[in-house]
Each structure stands twice: as C-alpha cells, then as structure tokens.
Design an enzyme around this catalytic site. Sequence first.
Site, PDB file in Angstrom:
ATOM      1  CG  HIS A  53      -6.837   3.464  -9.788  1.00 34.03           C
ATOM      2  ND1 HIS A  53      -7.677   4.513 -10.092  1.00 34.03           N
ATOM      3  CD2 HIS A  53      -7.032   3.209  -8.476  1.00 34.03           C
ATOM      4  CE1 HIS A  53      -8.330   4.893  -9.010  1.00 34.03           C
ATOM      5  NE2 HIS A  53      -7.964   4.111  -8.003  1.00 34.03           N
ATOM      6  CD  GLU A  92      -1.441   4.931  -1.810  1.00 34.37           C
ATOM      7  OE1 GLU A  92      -1.633   5.924  -2.518  1.00 34.37           O
ATOM      8  OE2 GLU A  92      -0.859   4.977  -0.724  1.00 34.37           O
ATOM      9  CG  HIS A 105      -3.819  10.553  -4.343  1.00 35.75           C
ATOM     10  ND1 HIS A 105      -3.289   9.346  -3.973  1.00 35.75           N
ATOM     11  CD2 HIS A 105      -5.173  10.386  -4.314  1.00 35.75           C
ATOM     12  CE1 HIS A 105      -4.259   8.483  -3.726  1.00 35.75           C
ATOM     13  NE2 HIS A 105      -5.415   9.086  -3.932  1.00 35.75           N
ATOM     14  CG  HIS A 157      -9.100  11.492  -5.499  1.00 36.91           C
ATOM     15  ND1 HIS A 157      -8.708  10.861  -6.663  1.00 36.91           N
ATOM     16  CD2 HIS A 157      -8.970  10.566  -4.520  1.00 36.91           C
ATOM     17  CE1 HIS A 157      -8.366   9.615  -6.397  1.00 36.91           C
ATOM     18  NE2 HIS A 157      -8.506   9.406  -5.099  1.00 36.91           N
ATOM     19  CG  HIS A 217      -5.110   1.745  -4.751  1.00 38.23           C
ATOM     20  ND1 HIS A 217      -4.266   2.792  -5.073  1.00 38.23           N
ATOM     21  CD2 HIS A 217      -6.374   2.255  -4.830  1.00 38.23           C
ATOM     22  CE1 HIS A 217      -4.995   3.876  -5.330  1.00 38.23           C
ATOM     23  NE2 HIS A 217      -6.270   3.571  -5.187  1.00 38.23           N
ATOM     24  CG  HIS A 242     -11.290   3.373  -4.099  1.00 39.98           C
ATOM     25  ND1 HIS A 242     -10.277   3.416  -3.175  1.00 39.98           N
ATOM     26  CD2 HIS A 242     -10.775   3.856  -5.254  1.00 39.98           C
ATOM     27  CE1 HIS A 242      -9.193   3.924  -3.736  1.00 39.98           C
ATOM     28  NE2 HIS A 242      -9.464   4.193  -5.001  1.00 39.98           N
ATOM     29  CG  HIS A 247      -9.578   6.359  -0.837  1.00 42.80           C
ATOM     30  ND1 HIS A 247      -8.327   6.692  -0.385  1.00 42.80           N
ATOM     31  CD2 HIS A 247      -9.625   6.746  -2.141  1.00 42.80           C
ATOM     32  CE1 HIS A 247      -7.643   7.260  -1.373  1.00 42.80           C
ATOM     33  NE2 HIS A 247      -8.399   7.302  -2.446  1.00 42.80           N
TER      34      HIS A 247
END
Length: 693
Positions: free
Chosen positions: A369, A350, A211, A207, A365, A405, A238
């Site tokens: 987080h 995102e 990114h 992950h 997104h 997610h 995802h």
Amino acid sequence: MSVTAKHLLNLFERITEPVFVPKGQNEVFDIPEEYVANRYKRLGKAFLDRLKGKAKKIALRKIILPNLSIPMELGRRDNFSLFDPHHRTLAAKLIDIFAGIKDLEEFQSAVVYARDRLNPYLYIYALSVVIYHRPDTKHLNLPPLVIVFPEKFVNKGFFIRAKEELALFKEEEREIIEIPMYYTASNLDLEHRVAYFREDLGINHHHWVWHLIYPNVVTDQSSIVDKDRRGELFYYMHQQILARYNMERFCNYLPRVTRFLDWRKPIEEGYFPKLDTLVASQNWPSRSANTQLSNINRNQGESRVDIQDLERWRDRILEAIDRGAVVNESGDVLELSESQGIDILGNLIEASSLSINRKIYGDLHNQGHNVISLCHDPDGKYLEPPAVMSDTATAMRDPIFYRWHSFINYLFQEYKNTLPSYTKEQLAFPGVKVTSIEVQTDGASTKAKNKLITFWQQTDIDLSLGMDFEKSEPVFARITRLQHKPFSYKIEVENTGSAGKGTCRIFMAPKFDETGEMLLFRELKDFFVELDKFTVHLKIGKNTITRKSINSSVTISLDKIFKKNAAAEDQDCGCGWPQNMLLCKGTPEGYACQLFVMISDYKKDKVEQKEEGEGKSQCYNAVSYCGKRDKLYPDKRPMGFPFDRQPRTGAETIQQFLTENMMLLPVTVYHNNNTTFKPPVIPDTIPEQNKFH
C-alpha cells in the site's frame, strides 16, 4: 450509561476547531489554562470565556499530563498513513498512552488535553481504536467517519458550494448539494463503469471501521490486536470484497480483476480522486496511467522500502507455503496446519503485530500500500503527500486496490490449495435434505419469484459536523447509491434424522464468466459471495425456513451507521458491508446468478463461549465479516466454508459438488436504471452550540 463517557463523542465534532469551542448539545469542556495549546493562549482568557457563552460546562479532573512528544512528531497538518511504518509506531504509542489510563475521568482529561496538540487524523484513529476497546467506553456508538472527515468521501466541489450556501442563505433557503455519482473520470476510462462501487460511501466506511476493530499496530495493549482468528478474518473479509467486486465487473461487461504481480511494470490504471482536504496542508494527489513503482525513501529515511524488499518477502512467503511451515523469531519451525495455517499466514502477510517473524517475512501487505500510494513522488522531491491507497478510508476508491488485493488473495489461495479437499462425509448432514428454495422480492408478484431488482437511490446526509469554522447549521450532501428491493428466502428442508439445529449458509455467484462461458467449479468457488449465515431449528419431518435479506449476517444498513444514538442498546459499531450493496448491480436484461444454500450440522459448527447481555446486540451485527466483539468467532468451520478449498476428485461442476443438504437455485438480477429518493439521513445529535466567529 455514564454521562462522562457520552461526552467523549463531542471530541469527534469539527476536529480542527479548538476543544474549548462548544460542541454537541451546546456543551463545552471546562479546560484548565494549562490545557490550552500554546497557539491559542494569545487569544486571552476573556475571549475564550466569551466563546463558551452559556454553554453547559463539562468538568475535567486535573491530572498529570501525558507525554505526547512521540505522537507529536507527526505535524499538525501532515497526512497520516497506517501503512507507513513510522506512522504506525506513532499511532501505537498514542494508543498505549490512551489505553493505559484505567480511570475514565482521567482518560477524558487526557484525550481533551491531547486533541489540539496532535495531528487530527492520528488523533481520531487512536481515540477511535481505544474507545472501541476500553471496557468503560466500548458501548459508545462512534460518529461515522464521513461526518468527522467528509473530505475523505465527497468531492471538493461540495465544500465550495457548502460555504456559499452557509454564508448567503438561511437554513430553509439552502439548496441541497448533489454529489455526482461519477466525477472522477469519463466513459473513456473503462474502470469508470464501476466507480459507483469503488467510491460508495458505505463500502469505504466499512473498510475503515474494520481496521479500527482489527488494528495492525504494535501496541503494548495486546488485547486490542490479539483476537480470535484475526489473521483468517483479514484474509476472508478481503477475499469477499474481491468476489463481490468481480461480480460487479461482470455486470458492467468488464473482465475479472488482474492480479498485480509484476511490480517492475507500470500501473496501467490511473486514478484522480478529486478529493479536497480540510485538515491537511495538501490535497489527495493523483496517479497518471502507466506510473512506475519506485523505491521509497522519504522523511530522512523514516519511510524507506525497496521494490526488492517486497519481492524478497513475497518469495519467502511462497516458499513457506510450499514447505507447509514457517520459522518464528526463535528459529523454531511451525507447521501451517489445516486448523491454524490460514490464521498464521493472515497475520504474517498483512503484517499485523501478531506476525510470527517480521524480520524474515516482512511487511508485505502494508508496504505494498505504501509503495503504491507514493509512486508519484517516491523520494519526496516535490513534497507531495501519499495518495488514497495510504488510508483505509479511501483505499477502496482506487482500482489498484483490487489488483493489489487480488495478489494478496493469490498468496492465501496458494496455501488453501495445499489443504485436503472436503470429502462428501465432511460436507454432508445425514438425514437432512434441502428440497426447494425460493427467493421473493418484496412487493413483487409471485410470478416474479427468483428475480431480484436493483436501482439507484438518492439520500441526503448532513455533513455540518465536519465543516470546521463554518456556521453550526445543517448542510446536506445528496449522494446516489446502488440499492435493491428487499427480498426474502423460503427454504424447504426435509429432516429424517433427529430434531436439532443446523447452520443455514447462503451464497451467490455468477453463472458465467466474462466471456459468457460456464464457470467450472474449480474457478467458480472463488466467486461465491456470502449473503447470510444463521442458525435454524430442525424438527423431524418437513421444515420451512424463511429469512429476510435485511437480516443478513454480513451487512449493516446505512441508516444505522448515520443515525447514531450513544445510549442505544442496539449497537452496530459501524462494522459491516453496507446493506444497499448486498447484491450486484445486475443488468437491464437480467444477470444470471446462482444462489447456493447449505444446511450444515450445528454440532460441528458450534463454538462454545459465554454469551452475555441476552437480548442486547453488542456489535453482533455483520458477524461474518466483523466477528463478535470480545467473543470467539461464532463458527468453528473455516471462513468461506464450503468454498475455501479445491473440490474433491470428480466434482468438476457445482452440481457434482452438491450433497443432499445443499441446493442451487438459478436467480436473475435485473437493474432498473431509475432513481428513487429516500428522506435525509440525519445524525441524532445536531449541534446547537454557539457559532464560532
């Protein structure tokens, strides 16, 4: 390979030790006096020279020093989060500074100068992104993050034990420190059953690296972010994580992930990471069960977002999906077309710097987080840092990651549900028929075909390169991971058409849901996990296709992640689902799954692009999740094809969905609860430098 480029890897070792301390193979950067950070100048030149000892000196070119005032706004010992808008701005600025230096020697001087002045988390992130994307450094294999920042992967007890072993015992007398497989909760917590999945080292490493390769920062270096089908790949990678996680939950008698839809209700799941920190001033905080989300207002308003913002962005995105169109910053209406819609949505949700209109559709997104990671101290009253959901290297440890997610995936599925179903003609490959499939586990009797076996495996990893200010000698952590016995596919295909190529697509899904009921195809399609995808040559008549599981197009082995050789031509870039987690755990009595094989028409799959470096792997492993570096995504079909849309009328079951070029095979995954041991995983470069005292 340029020796200068290789020396950049030394900057990843012992990140809080000064840059003038020897690293790598007893090498040291020969820095000018003005490169020494102010806090080290009082040590004196004689002391610094004595530290260098007989180490091989790496010469640096004197340059006009970069202006680091903006990246230095983040304190040296602060936490860094890519999901924090202000931190993303700082990261983008640093990336622009590093990437804007065209000359390699000048780049080396600049990053050496910056190392002791910047927040280590921010520095390693920006440096990694730039090395991955610079034409003169992208051949380098970066050290895995667990070696650079072991604190993000192993529990705090390891560091206490490691210091004792290093201080009191000779290398050959030291005990290997075992990291418990379950240390964040007890069996009273149902989510604890799948902690081995969430906290798997390879999964979290994947992950983080994904990114890095697909950063979301707003940078002047457009080529770093603007990549072929980037938004669609964000969706698909995802979505596959969720499908794989749900299979794992079923194997452990847990229901599928519940979407995190109502942000006004408390988060039912708690999470106590028990991770120490060697870099930041505070450890990773915990979240108690039933914690309420709140508006975020921290750092004098630099980090500010309301729950209402998330709700407004969500509603606007859903409205756009219903309308089948989005509005760009110029006010133009753009269709969410069958070919481009998913990519537009991926960048918008995102949201990456490619978002078509951040003012309207927001930062859903990322800010989700952020809000979750700060719910324990939303206004900074207690000076607490963000929790694990703030970091791409740790977020997948937390059960709420999958619930969040699952909501993000719900948005994508709402769009996918607006697309026309595939017709039989779109799915078929005229003249090609799959006649049989077999799966054979290596070393097993032929009577045991179509039976897959998982078990626990322990291996030792040297984490000494992340143990700053300690002896420069190996110190091993013993981890336990899920593993499976290697297996191979044997696929029989009858071709009554003309000779040519096809694409073999292999997926696996559970047969039953959490209640033991058969899954209708409308639901089942979302549970299919891609295991492999590759090109096959079809002669006229009978064809036998064989393929080993270790060659999967979605995975990378843990050994390749850790045994780094900067000169190796077989470059994996660290991106890819860990090979040991390809299969779900299964159950002792056998977990019923269904293996799907499709041979699609390569003429409809092929992407025209220039292939350079024949015979060399240039980050082409795990292309299903990671793409090909500097290339178009190597499959013209939508990602997840043929399971990315609702089935056609009349295809209520998977059997009704099948065409002749497809076949379904019942397979069973058995879990053997025994634990085996594999020899240590050791980085190719073990430090030989002088000890820092």
